[in-house]
Design an enzyme around this catalytic site. Structure first.
Site, PDB file in Angstrom:
ATOM      1  N   ARG A  10       6.663  -6.309  21.237  1.00 43.21           N
ATOM      2  CA  ARG A  10       5.751  -6.421  20.087  1.00 43.21           C
ATOM      3  C   ARG A  10       4.703  -7.503  20.319  1.00 43.21           C
ATOM      4  O   ARG A  10       3.524  -7.327  19.992  1.00 43.21           O
ATOM      5  CB  ARG A  10       6.564  -6.714  18.819  1.00 43.21           C
ATOM      6  CG  ARG A  10       5.735  -6.696  17.542  1.00 43.21           C
ATOM      7  CD  ARG A  10       6.579  -6.976  16.301  1.00 43.21           C
ATOM      8  NE  ARG A  10       7.681  -6.047  16.153  1.00 43.21           N
ATOM      9  CZ  ARG A  10       7.577  -4.797  15.700  1.00 43.21           C
ATOM     10  NH1 ARG A  10       6.399  -4.324  15.339  1.00 43.21           N
ATOM     11  NH2 ARG A  10       8.629  -4.017  15.596  1.00 43.21           N
TER      12      ARG A  10
ATOM     13  N   HIS B 142      -0.570  -0.064   0.228  1.00 40.40           N
ATOM     14  CA  HIS B 142       0.858   0.306   0.222  1.00 40.40           C
ATOM     15  C   HIS B 142       1.112   1.280  -0.936  1.00 40.40           C
ATOM     16  O   HIS B 142       0.668   1.034  -2.057  1.00 40.40           O
ATOM     17  CB  HIS B 142       1.723  -0.947   0.055  1.00 40.40           C
ATOM     18  CG  HIS B 142       3.184  -0.638   0.079  1.00 40.40           C
ATOM     19  ND1 HIS B 142       3.877  -0.401   1.250  1.00 40.40           N
ATOM     20  CD2 HIS B 142       4.074  -0.470  -0.920  1.00 40.40           C
ATOM     21  CE1 HIS B 142       5.136  -0.123   0.964  1.00 40.40           C
ATOM     22  NE2 HIS B 142       5.284  -0.157  -0.344  1.00 40.40           N
TER      23      HIS B 142
ATOM     24  N   THR C 217       0.477 -10.918   4.735  1.00 44.09           N
ATOM     25  CA  THR C 217       1.097 -12.182   5.128  1.00 44.09           C
ATOM     26  C   THR C 217       2.308 -11.837   6.000  1.00 44.09           C
ATOM     27  O   THR C 217       2.700 -10.664   6.068  1.00 44.09           O
ATOM     28  CB  THR C 217       1.533 -12.990   3.887  1.00 44.09           C
ATOM     29  OG1 THR C 217       2.361 -12.150   3.087  1.00 44.09           O
ATOM     30  CG2 THR C 217       0.346 -13.463   3.076  1.00 44.09           C
TER      31      THR C 217
ATOM     32  N   LEU D 108       6.863  -8.782   5.072  1.00 42.87           N
ATOM     33  CA  LEU D 108       6.434  -7.384   4.942  1.00 42.87           C
ATOM     34  C   LEU D 108       6.138  -7.010   3.480  1.00 42.87           C
ATOM     35  O   LEU D 108       6.961  -7.221   2.598  1.00 42.87           O
ATOM     36  CB  LEU D 108       7.547  -6.470   5.487  1.00 42.87           C
ATOM     37  CG  LEU D 108       7.227  -4.974   5.498  1.00 42.87           C
ATOM     38  CD1 LEU D 108       6.145  -4.650   6.507  1.00 42.87           C
ATOM     39  CD2 LEU D 108       8.497  -4.170   5.786  1.00 42.87           C
ATOM     40  N   ASP D 109       4.967  -6.418   3.258  1.00 40.85           N
ATOM     41  CA  ASP D 109       4.580  -5.872   1.948  1.00 40.85           C
ATOM     42  C   ASP D 109       4.703  -6.899   0.814  1.00 40.85           C
ATOM     43  O   ASP D 109       5.045  -6.551  -0.322  1.00 40.85           O
ATOM     44  CB  ASP D 109       5.420  -4.624   1.611  1.00 40.85           C
ATOM     45  CG  ASP D 109       5.197  -3.496   2.602  1.00 40.85           C
ATOM     46  OD1 ASP D 109       4.096  -3.416   3.174  1.00 40.85           O
ATOM     47  OD2 ASP D 109       6.121  -2.693   2.809  1.00 40.85           O
TER      48      ASP D 109
ATOM     49  N   GLU E 196      -4.915   5.752  -4.119  1.00 39.01           N
ATOM     50  CA  GLU E 196      -5.151   4.931  -2.916  1.00 39.01           C
ATOM     51  C   GLU E 196      -6.603   5.058  -2.483  1.00 39.01           C
ATOM     52  O   GLU E 196      -7.262   4.077  -2.136  1.00 39.01           O
ATOM     53  CB  GLU E 196      -4.240   5.375  -1.765  1.00 39.01           C
ATOM     54  CG  GLU E 196      -2.761   5.133  -2.001  1.00 39.01           C
ATOM     55  CD  GLU E 196      -1.921   5.523  -0.791  1.00 39.01           C
ATOM     56  OE1 GLU E 196      -2.356   5.283   0.344  1.00 39.01           O
ATOM     57  OE2 GLU E 196      -0.827   6.070  -0.981  1.00 39.01           O
TER      58      GLU E 196
END
Ligand code: GRF
Length: 218
Positions: free
Chosen positions: A61, A111, A143, A146-147, A176
Protein backbone atom coordinates in the site's frame (compact mmCIF):
# COMPACT_ATOMS: atom_id res chain seq x y z
CA UNK A 1 -7.92 29.05 -12.19
CA UNK A 2 -7.82 26.25 -9.61
CA UNK A 3 -7.06 22.72 -10.71
CA UNK A 4 -8.49 19.42 -9.61
CA UNK A 5 -7.71 15.76 -10.03
CA UNK A 6 -10.39 13.07 -9.77
CA UNK A 7 -9.71 9.50 -8.67
CA UNK A 8 -11.98 6.64 -9.71
CA UNK A 9 -12.08 2.85 -9.68
CA UNK A 10 -15.06 1.82 -11.77
CA UNK A 11 -18.43 2.90 -13.14
CA UNK A 12 -17.75 6.62 -12.88
CA UNK A 13 -21.25 8.04 -12.50
CA UNK A 14 -20.04 10.56 -9.92
CA UNK A 15 -17.16 11.45 -12.21
CA UNK A 16 -19.71 12.10 -14.98
CA UNK A 17 -21.75 14.38 -12.74
CA UNK A 18 -18.57 16.34 -11.92
CA UNK A 19 -17.57 16.57 -15.58
CA UNK A 20 -21.04 17.81 -16.53
CA UNK A 21 -21.21 20.35 -13.72
CA UNK A 22 -19.03 22.93 -15.46
CA UNK A 23 -17.07 23.47 -12.28
CA UNK A 24 -15.09 26.70 -11.91
CA UNK A 25 -11.76 24.89 -12.18
CA UNK A 26 -9.60 22.92 -14.57
CA UNK A 27 -9.85 19.14 -14.34
CA UNK A 28 -6.18 18.32 -14.87
CA UNK A 29 -6.50 14.53 -14.82
CA UNK A 30 -8.66 11.54 -14.01
CA UNK A 31 -6.71 8.69 -12.42
CA UNK A 32 -7.93 5.13 -11.94
CA UNK A 33 -6.39 2.27 -10.01
CA UNK A 34 -8.17 -0.16 -12.35
CA UNK A 35 -7.44 -0.25 -16.09
CA UNK A 36 -10.97 -1.50 -16.84
CA UNK A 37 -12.75 1.39 -15.07
CA UNK A 38 -15.54 2.43 -17.42
CA UNK A 39 -15.40 5.96 -16.07
CA UNK A 40 -12.10 6.56 -17.86
CA UNK A 41 -14.01 6.81 -21.13
CA UNK A 42 -16.00 9.82 -19.87
CA UNK A 43 -12.79 11.75 -19.32
CA UNK A 44 -11.23 10.53 -22.53
CA UNK A 45 -14.25 11.65 -24.58
CA UNK A 46 -13.85 15.14 -23.17
CA UNK A 47 -10.12 15.37 -23.88
CA UNK A 48 -9.16 15.20 -20.21
CA UNK A 49 -5.89 13.43 -19.40
CA UNK A 50 -6.34 9.96 -17.97
CA UNK A 51 -3.85 7.83 -16.09
CA UNK A 52 -4.02 4.29 -14.78
CA UNK A 53 -1.97 3.26 -11.78
CA UNK A 54 -2.78 -0.39 -11.22
CA UNK A 55 -2.45 -1.00 -7.49
CA UNK A 56 -1.72 -4.67 -8.22
CA UNK A 57 1.59 -3.65 -9.78
CA UNK A 58 2.93 -2.31 -6.47
CA UNK A 59 4.37 -4.45 -3.68
CA UNK A 60 2.41 -2.78 -0.90
CA UNK A 61 0.00 0.00 0.00
CA UNK A 62 2.76 2.43 0.90
CA UNK A 63 4.41 1.99 -2.51
CA UNK A 64 1.16 2.46 -4.40
CA UNK A 65 0.10 5.46 -2.35
CA UNK A 66 3.48 7.16 -2.81
CA UNK A 67 3.32 6.64 -6.58
CA UNK A 68 -0.29 7.83 -6.68
CA UNK A 69 0.62 10.94 -4.71
CA UNK A 70 3.50 11.68 -7.08
CA UNK A 71 1.23 11.25 -10.10
CA UNK A 72 -1.39 13.56 -8.61
CA UNK A 73 1.22 16.21 -7.86
CA UNK A 74 2.39 16.19 -11.46
CA UNK A 75 -0.96 17.79 -12.33
CA UNK A 76 -0.07 21.04 -10.69
CA UNK A 77 -2.11 23.93 -9.51
CA UNK A 78 -1.39 27.47 -8.47
CA UNK A 79 0.07 26.35 -5.14
CA UNK A 80 3.10 24.61 -6.63
CA UNK A 81 2.29 21.44 -4.62
CA UNK A 82 -0.03 19.76 -7.06
CA UNK A 83 -3.73 20.32 -7.67
CA UNK A 84 -5.79 22.53 -5.42
CA UNK A 85 -8.41 19.82 -4.96
CA UNK A 86 -8.43 16.01 -5.15
CA UNK A 87 -11.81 14.28 -5.40
CA UNK A 88 -12.35 10.61 -4.59
CA UNK A 89 -15.25 9.60 -6.83
CA UNK A 90 -15.86 5.92 -6.21
CA UNK A 91 -12.16 5.32 -5.54
CA UNK A 92 -12.28 1.94 -3.86
CA UNK A 93 -8.94 1.89 -2.05
CA UNK A 94 -8.21 2.62 1.56
CA UNK A 95 -5.60 5.36 1.59
CA UNK A 96 -2.64 5.37 3.97
CA UNK A 97 -2.21 8.03 6.63
CA UNK A 98 0.79 9.42 4.76
CA UNK A 99 -1.25 9.91 1.59
CA UNK A 100 -4.12 11.53 3.47
CA UNK A 101 -1.76 13.93 5.26
CA UNK A 102 -0.06 14.81 1.97
CA UNK A 103 -3.37 16.09 0.60
CA UNK A 104 -4.90 17.22 3.87
CA UNK A 105 -7.51 19.96 3.52
CA UNK A 106 -7.88 19.43 -0.24
CA UNK A 107 -9.11 15.82 -0.35
CA UNK A 108 -12.86 15.15 -0.52
CA UNK A 109 -14.86 11.91 -0.69
CA UNK A 110 -18.47 11.01 -1.44
CA UNK A 111 -19.88 8.24 0.73
CA UNK A 112 -23.28 6.58 0.15
CA UNK A 113 -24.72 6.89 3.66
CA UNK A 114 -25.50 9.54 6.21
CA UNK A 115 -22.23 9.34 8.12
CA UNK A 116 -21.40 8.50 10.83
CA UNK A 117 -23.99 5.79 10.15
CA UNK A 118 -22.85 2.93 7.94
CA UNK A 119 -19.20 3.53 7.11
CA UNK A 120 -17.43 1.02 4.87
CA UNK A 121 -19.04 -1.05 2.13
CA UNK A 122 -22.59 -2.25 1.28
CA UNK A 123 -24.10 0.83 2.87
CA UNK A 124 -27.58 0.38 1.37
CA UNK A 125 -27.79 -3.19 2.67
CA UNK A 126 -26.61 -1.92 6.05
CA UNK A 127 -29.31 0.74 6.06
CA UNK A 128 -32.08 -1.72 5.13
CA UNK A 129 -30.89 -4.23 7.73
CA UNK A 130 -30.89 -1.53 10.41
CA UNK A 131 -34.42 -0.46 9.45
CA UNK A 132 -33.61 3.25 9.26
CA UNK A 133 -36.31 5.42 7.70
CA UNK A 134 -33.84 8.04 6.46
CA UNK A 135 -30.73 7.14 4.47
CA UNK A 136 -28.61 9.32 2.20
CA UNK A 137 -25.10 10.38 1.28
CA UNK A 138 -22.28 12.51 2.62
CA UNK A 139 -19.45 14.59 1.21
CA UNK A 140 -16.60 14.84 3.69
CA UNK A 141 -12.98 15.84 3.95
CA UNK A 142 -10.79 12.77 4.12
CA UNK A 143 -8.84 12.13 7.30
CA UNK A 144 -6.84 9.05 8.26
CA UNK A 145 -9.79 7.34 10.00
CA UNK A 146 -12.01 5.69 7.36
CA UNK A 147 -15.22 7.58 6.46
CA UNK A 148 -14.85 9.80 9.52
CA UNK A 149 -13.61 13.17 8.27
CA UNK A 150 -15.34 16.52 8.75
CA UNK A 151 -18.71 16.57 7.02
CA UNK A 152 -19.29 19.15 4.29
CA UNK A 153 -22.81 18.39 3.08
CA UNK A 154 -25.34 15.58 3.31
CA UNK A 155 -28.53 14.75 1.45
CA UNK A 156 -31.31 12.74 3.04
CA UNK A 157 -33.24 10.02 1.19
CA UNK A 158 -36.39 8.54 2.78
CA UNK A 159 -36.46 4.74 2.84
CA UNK A 160 -39.62 3.21 1.37
CA UNK A 161 -41.09 -0.02 2.69
CA UNK A 162 -40.67 -1.79 -0.67
CA UNK A 163 -37.07 -0.67 -1.12
CA UNK A 164 -34.40 -3.09 -2.23
CA UNK A 165 -30.67 -2.44 -2.15
CA UNK A 166 -30.94 -1.50 -5.82
CA UNK A 167 -33.93 0.87 -5.60
CA UNK A 168 -32.59 2.64 -2.52
CA UNK A 169 -29.11 2.84 -4.04
CA UNK A 170 -30.48 4.44 -7.21
CA UNK A 171 -32.20 7.23 -5.27
CA UNK A 172 -29.13 7.82 -3.13
CA UNK A 173 -26.97 7.99 -6.25
CA UNK A 174 -29.15 10.77 -7.67
CA UNK A 175 -28.43 12.79 -4.54
CA UNK A 176 -24.71 11.99 -4.74
CA UNK A 177 -24.72 13.49 -8.21
CA UNK A 178 -26.27 16.65 -6.78
CA UNK A 179 -24.21 17.25 -3.65
CA UNK A 180 -20.73 16.25 -4.84
CA UNK A 181 -20.53 18.86 -7.63
CA UNK A 182 -22.02 21.35 -5.17
CA UNK A 183 -19.28 20.70 -2.61
CA UNK A 184 -16.57 20.81 -5.29
CA UNK A 185 -17.94 24.13 -6.52
CA UNK A 186 -17.86 25.63 -3.03
CA UNK A 187 -14.26 24.52 -2.61
CA UNK A 188 -13.14 25.86 -5.97
CA UNK A 189 -14.87 29.16 -5.27
CA UNK A 190 -12.82 29.42 -2.07
CA UNK A 191 -15.94 29.21 0.09
CA UNK A 192 -15.29 25.82 1.66
CA UNK A 193 -12.50 25.69 4.20
CA UNK A 194 -11.19 23.12 6.62
CA UNK A 195 -9.90 25.30 9.42
CA UNK A 196 -6.86 24.50 11.60
CA UNK A 197 -9.15 23.05 14.26
CA UNK A 198 -10.38 20.54 11.70
CA UNK A 199 -13.84 22.07 11.37
CA UNK A 200 -15.64 22.82 8.12
CA UNK A 201 -16.48 26.42 7.33
CA UNK A 202 -18.74 27.44 4.47
CA UNK A 203 -18.67 31.11 3.55
CA UNK A 204 -21.82 32.61 2.06
CA UNK A 205 -25.09 30.92 1.19
CA UNK A 206 -25.81 27.25 1.89
CA UNK A 207 -27.27 24.75 -0.58
CA UNK A 208 -30.67 25.07 -2.20
CA UNK A 209 -33.05 22.17 -1.76
CA UNK A 210 -33.47 19.45 0.83
CA UNK A 211 -29.84 18.96 1.79
CA UNK A 212 -28.59 18.98 5.30
CA UNK A 213 -25.53 21.09 5.75
CA UNK A 214 -22.84 21.06 8.38
CA UNK A 215 -22.03 23.55 9.61
CA UNK A 216 -24.66 26.28 9.26
CA UNK A 217 -23.34 28.81 6.74
CA UNK A 218 -21.55 31.85 8.04
C1 GRF B 1 -20.77 5.70 -5.17
O1 GRF B 1 -21.94 5.23 -4.55
C2 GRF B 1 -19.89 6.40 -4.18
O2 GRF B 1 -20.59 7.07 -3.18
C3 GRF B 1 -19.12 5.25 -3.58
O3 GRF B 1 -18.87 4.37 -4.65
C4 GRF B 1 -19.89 4.54 -5.63
C5 GRF B 1 -19.17 4.86 -6.91
O4 GRF B 1 -20.06 4.97 -8.01
N1 GRF B 1 -17.93 5.73 -2.92
P1 GRF B 1 -19.59 5.67 -9.34
O5 GRF B 1 -18.32 4.96 -9.80
O6 GRF B 1 -19.35 7.10 -9.06
O7 GRF B 1 -20.72 5.44 -10.30
Amino acid sequence: MKTLVILISGRGSNLLSLLDAKLPGRIAAVISNRPEATGLAYAHERGIATRVLDHGAYPDRAGFDAALGDEIERHGGSSGRGPDLVLLAGFMRILSDDFVRRFSGRLLNIHPSLLPAFPGLKTHAQALAAGVRIHGCTVHFVTPALDSGPIVVQAAVPVQSADTVESLGERVLLEEHRIYPQAARWFLEGRLILNPEGRVELLGEGPPGPSLLAPVSA
